[in-house]
Design an enzyme around this catalytic site. Structure first.
Site, PDB file in Angstrom:
ATOM      1  N   ASP A  13      29.096 -10.606 -20.801  1.00 22.25           N
ATOM      2  CA  ASP A  13      28.406 -11.861 -21.131  1.00 22.25           C
ATOM      3  C   ASP A  13      29.338 -12.916 -21.716  1.00 22.25           C
ATOM      4  OD1 ASP A  13      26.026 -10.525 -20.421  1.00 22.25           O
ATOM      5  OD2 ASP A  13      25.834  -9.739 -22.449  1.00 22.25           O
ATOM      6  N   LYS A  16      31.626 -15.323 -17.614  1.00 28.83           N
ATOM      7  CA  LYS A  16      32.490 -15.166 -16.427  1.00 28.83           C
ATOM      8  C   LYS A  16      31.911 -15.898 -15.223  1.00 28.83           C
ATOM      9  CE  LYS A  16      32.284 -10.699 -16.667  1.00 28.83           C
ATOM     10  NZ  LYS A  16      31.611 -10.552 -17.947  1.00 28.83           N
ATOM     11  N   GLY A  40      24.776 -10.014 -14.733  1.00 29.45           N
ATOM     12  CA  GLY A  40      23.953 -11.188 -14.471  1.00 29.45           C
ATOM     13  C   GLY A  40      24.766 -12.417 -14.764  1.00 29.45           C
ATOM     14  N   HIS A  41      24.854 -13.306 -13.775  1.00 24.60           N
ATOM     15  CA  HIS A  41      25.589 -14.542 -14.009  1.00 24.60           C
ATOM     16  C   HIS A  41      24.610 -15.692 -13.924  1.00 24.60           C
ATOM     17  CE1 HIS A  41      28.962 -12.094 -13.189  1.00 24.60           C
ATOM     18  NE2 HIS A  41      28.821 -12.094 -11.882  1.00 24.60           N
ATOM     19  N   GLN A 223      30.745  -7.139 -16.390  1.00 24.86           N
ATOM     20  CA  GLN A 223      30.812  -6.559 -17.741  1.00 24.86           C
ATOM     21  C   GLN A 223      32.119  -6.966 -18.438  1.00 24.86           C
ATOM     22  OE1 GLN A 223      29.907  -3.968 -15.097  1.00 24.86           O
ATOM     23  NE2 GLN A 223      27.934  -4.927 -15.332  1.00 24.86           N
TER      24      GLN A 223
HETATM   25  P1  IMP Z   1      24.574   0.235 -17.801  1.00 29.11           P
HETATM   26  O1  IMP Z   1      25.744  -0.486 -17.209  1.00 29.11           O
HETATM   27  O2  IMP Z   1      23.243  -0.312 -17.370  1.00 29.11           O
HETATM   28  O3  IMP Z   1      24.687   1.709 -17.646  1.00 29.11           O
HETATM   29  O4  IMP Z   1      24.618  -0.023 -19.391  1.00 29.11           O
HETATM   30  C1  IMP Z   1      25.639   0.500 -20.221  1.00 29.11           C
HETATM   31  C2  IMP Z   1      26.011  -0.484 -21.324  1.00 29.11           C
HETATM   32  O5  IMP Z   1      26.634  -1.619 -20.739  1.00 29.11           O
HETATM   33  C3  IMP Z   1      24.827  -1.024 -22.130  1.00 29.11           C
HETATM   34  O6  IMP Z   1      25.253  -1.249 -23.467  1.00 29.11           O
HETATM   35  C4  IMP Z   1      24.524  -2.341 -21.470  1.00 29.11           C
HETATM   36  O7  IMP Z   1      23.874  -3.244 -22.343  1.00 29.11           O
HETATM   37  C5  IMP Z   1      25.920  -2.802 -21.142  1.00 29.11           C
HETATM   38  N1  IMP Z   1      25.988  -3.732 -20.010  1.00 29.11           N
HETATM   39  C6  IMP Z   1      25.906  -3.433 -18.693  1.00 29.11           C
HETATM   40  N2  IMP Z   1      26.037  -4.543 -17.945  1.00 29.11           N
HETATM   41  C7  IMP Z   1      26.230  -5.560 -18.802  1.00 29.11           C
HETATM   42  C8  IMP Z   1      26.469  -6.954 -18.630  1.00 29.11           C
HETATM   43  O8  IMP Z   1      26.554  -7.480 -17.512  1.00 29.11           O
HETATM   44  N3  IMP Z   1      26.619  -7.671 -19.780  1.00 29.11           N
HETATM   45  C9  IMP Z   1      26.583  -7.106 -21.015  1.00 29.11           C
HETATM   46  N4  IMP Z   1      26.363  -5.813 -21.213  1.00 29.11           N
HETATM   47  C10 IMP Z   1      26.190  -5.044 -20.125  1.00 29.11           C
END
Ligand code: IMP
Length: 427
Positions: A13, A16, A40-41, A223
């Site tokens: 977040d 990017k 999510g962008h 991420q």
């Molecule tokens: P997962 O990727 O859904 O398995 O989540 C694992 C961890 O990564 C959690 O803490 C999510 O909140 C975090 N996470 C996954 N994708 C994002 C993102 O795009 N932005 C921020 N945190 C993310």
């Protein structure tokens, strides 16, 4: 010509999407190399807002090719919705290429993500519950379904039946949960196969040939560094490698093909999900930052935890990714604060730590040691060059560079394309 990898330096977040969108103007191809629709962008073009989860932000330009690389996990249902919604808003779609080697997120992955999180209770990761972890588990276990399987009806049916039988045993026997019905699944995925077929190709070959022809390529990480499965705050991480080295693997090019690495860092820090966060603000200021920075997840809508800029993790990100430059986003959110803090080290049981520790129980006890800098009152959202920024804003950026050893190339002062200040041209 250049190939540039853009990575998040914090917990995701970082903005990017906005920087990708900005740089995409000079790129011929924009490539995603890992993650899935956990990302999510939000991209603002003129006054229109676009929210993308899978398709690279470059799709909003009429002449860019967007590539979803083999390292991405694809939920076809989400991709279909994104394609339809972009088409309805007048964005042409012929410029999308999807790797035949990318793995698929199936409904049983999403179900398993939920069951695993529920089972963990207080120890939950706080995942986005999009099935990301279970899809990568299947990839590593060598039972995953790939895009290339989807295109071959017989193979797909056979693999799907096997996987579903195994997963249903798991749901029933280990989790005491309901089984998933498979009857409609095959028809549903046959529909996705027809939809995606025109876009599927050998994207490694496509990108490699484009590099040889001297095209500008932008690799867009999802991420952030602290969510990297190897280098992040394990186990509170995602199940892929968002860091720069993964760009080569997740696309299928050699590491020598990458020219520059740019780290995106928010001017403060945010985090969604569980896990330690030393500079987190639990007071009114944290609430104010969330409000003025609109810090709510694009994917899940969850409120993001907010805190001061942590230069220890930014310096760590500089090392892990080999950063050449930083793009600092949302500097405008800090306007009006009388003083600003930057964490330059951690105090742990009386000891000063200057490196990010691997042991989360240590990280969880770390107290930030801050540099305090004066703030600025001016509205910087109208700045169009570094020179337009107030002296204290420039000093804040300069301190980030001193502490991380990385020069700042771009600064974001608002959500629009025009609100991006350029110090160094990256292409
Ligand atoms: P997962 O990727 O859904 O398995 O989540 C694992 C961890 O990564 C959690 O803490 C999510 O909140 C975090 N996470 C996954 N994708 C994002 C993102 O795009 N932005 C921020 N945190 C993310």
């Amino acid at each position: 010509m250049a190939t540039v990898v853009l990575v998040g330096t914090q917990w995701g977040d970082e903005g990017k999407g906005k920087i990708t969108d900005f740089l995409a103007e000079q790129a011929d191809i924009v490539v995603r190399y890992q993650g899935g629709n956990n990302a999510g962008h939000t991209v603002c073009v003129d006054d229109e807002e676009f929210r993308l989860h899978l398709i690279p932000s470059g799709i909003l330009y009429p002449d860019k090719l967007c590539v979803i690389g083999n390292g991405v996990v694809i939920n076809p249902e989400v991709l279909e919705k994104e394609l339809v919604s972009l088409r309805e808003r007048g964005v042409p779609m012929a410029r999308l290429a999807i790797s035949e080697r990318a793995h698929l997120i199936m409904p049983y992955h999403i179900y398993l993500d939920e069951l695993e999180e529920e089972k963990k209770g207080a120890r939950k990761i706080g995942t986005t519950r999009r099935g990301i972890g279970p899809a990568y588990q299947d990839k590593a276990a060598r039972v995953g379904l790939r895009v290339v399987d989807l295109l071959n009806k017989e193979i797909f049916r056979q693999k799907l039946e096997n996987n579903l039988a195994d997963k249903n045993r798991l749901f029933e026997k280990v989790y005491g949960a309901e089984k998933l019905a498979g009857d409609k699944l095959f028809e549903e995925y046959a529909y996705y196969a027809d939809l995606l077929r025109p876009y599927v190709c050998d994207t490694s070959l496509l990108v490699d040939e484009a590099i040889s022809k001297g095209k500008n390529i932008l690799f867009e990480g999802a991420q952030g560094t602290l969510l990297d499965i190897d280098h992040g705050t394990y186990p509170y991480v995602t199940s892929s490698n968002p860091t720069a080295a993964a760009a080569a693997l997740g696309v299928g090019i050699g590491p020598t093909r990458i020219d520059k690495v740019v780290g995106v860092a928010k001017a403060y820090t945010t985090r969604v999900g569980e896990g330690p966060f030393p500079t987190e603000l639990h007071d009114e200021l944290g609430v104010q930052m969330r409000k003025s920075g609109n810090e709510f997840g694009t994917t899940t809508g969850r409120p993001r935890r907010c805190g001061w800029f942590d230069a220890v993790i930014a310096r760590f990100a500089a090392r892990i990714n080999g950063l050449d430059y930083l793009a600092v986003t949302k500097l405008d959110v800090l306007s009006g604060l009388p003083e600003l803090k930057i964490c330059r080290g951690y105090r742990y049981r009386g000891e000063l730590l200057t490196e990010f520790p691997a042991d989360l129980s240590v990280f969880g006890e770390c107290e930030p040691v801050y540099d305090i800098l004066p703030g600025w009152d001016e509205d910087i959202s109208r700045a169009r060059s570094f020179e337009d920024l107030p002296k204290n804003a420039r000093a804040y950026l300069q301190r980030i560079t001193e502490l991380t050893g990385v020069p700042v190339a771009l600064v974001g002062v608002g959500t629009k394309r025009s609100q991006t200040l350029v110090q160094v041209d990256l292409f």
